[in-house]
Design an enzyme around this catalytic site. Structure first.
Site, PDB file in Angstrom:
ATOM      1  N   CYS A   1       0.858  -1.190   0.000  1.00  0.00           N
ATOM      2  CA  CYS A   1       0.000   0.000   0.000  1.00  0.00           C
ATOM      3  C   CYS A   1       0.893   1.238   0.000  1.00  0.00           C
ATOM      4  CB  CYS A   1      -0.985  -0.020   1.167  1.00  0.00           C
ATOM      5  SG  CYS A   1      -0.220  -0.037   2.804  1.00  0.00           S
TER       6      CYS A   1
ATOM      7  N   ARG B   1      -3.377  -0.610   5.462  1.00  0.00           N
ATOM      8  CA  ARG B   1      -3.999  -1.654   4.632  1.00  0.00           C
ATOM      9  C   ARG B   1      -3.131  -2.888   4.433  1.00  0.00           C
ATOM     10  NH1 ARG B   1      -5.120   2.242  -0.240  1.00  0.00           N
ATOM     11  NH2 ARG B   1      -3.170   3.055   0.666  1.00  0.00           N
TER      12      ARG B   1
ATOM     13  N   ASP C   1      -8.164   3.900   1.011  1.00  0.00           N
ATOM     14  CA  ASP C   1      -7.241   4.322   2.068  1.00  0.00           C
ATOM     15  C   ASP C   1      -8.043   4.851   3.255  1.00  0.00           C
ATOM     16  OD1 ASP C   1      -5.280   5.425   3.607  1.00  0.00           O
ATOM     17  OD2 ASP C   1      -4.310   6.491   1.959  1.00  0.00           O
TER      18      ASP C   1
END
Ligand code: 4NP
Length: 172
Positions: free
Chosen positions: A11, A17, A136
């Site tokens: 990420c 994440r 996000d």
């Protein structure tokens, strides 16, 4: 036994994440008895958080769901990761573009895929690309972290189901 199949989850910051996916994938591999066959790593395309533990909001979401976020330390994605891994899974389209731009050869660009290609709940098969991102959660509230966790859990189940085919197809 052959070399483990190496999966990297990537990420932007490697504190929300991809480390969440890292912890959940390791849990699912252990439950499936595949820990010796598949190795997991995670990284961020940006290096600002290198060496840091997980974002506390992601850590809380994981702990509440009975995972252990404590061992994570953020790493940075570099061109070396292409040679060191079989499959590189991006959380969003900008991660994907940043990773492809680092591929040492054009052929190696194919190692980069979207994590959510493996989401069993994709409504449009990812045909237009819009459903393929793990959003996000960094700028949002706690709900975002719970939604991301649920999305990552079901996508990880889809990924584990696809692993036998992915392993069979490696280095083809
Ligand atoms: P992640 O979330 O990419 O899921 O780890 C972010 C973490 C940090 C930042 C952005 C996204 N940041 O801008 O520092």
């Amino acid at each position: 036994m052959s070399e483990p199949f190496k999966v990297a989850l990537v990420c932007l910051g490697n504190i929300c994440r991809s480390p969440t996916a890292h912890v959940i994938l390791e849990d699912r591999l252990e439950r499936a008895g595949l820990s010796a066959n598949v190795e997991v790593a995670s990284a961020g395309t940006g290096g600002w958080h290198r060496g840091e533990p997980m974002d506390p909001r992601s850590a809380v979401a994981l702990r509440d769901a009975r995972y252990d976020p404590s061992r994570h330390r953020a790493r940075t994605f570099t061109a070396d990761w292409f040679a060191e891994h079989d499959l590189l899974l991006a959380m969003d389209a900008s991660n994907h573009a940043d990773m492809v731009a680092l591929a040492p050869t054009v052929a190696q660009q194919d190692q980069v895929r979207m994590f959510r290609e493996f989401d069993p709940e994709l409504t449009n098969g990812g045909a237009d690309g819009t459903d393929l991102e793990v959003p996000d959660p960094w700028h949002g509230g706690p709900d975002g972290f719970l939604q991301v966790l649920a999305m990552i859990e079901r996508t990880t189940d889809g990924l584990v189901a696809a692993l036998p085919d992915l392993i069979a197809a490696r280095h083809r």
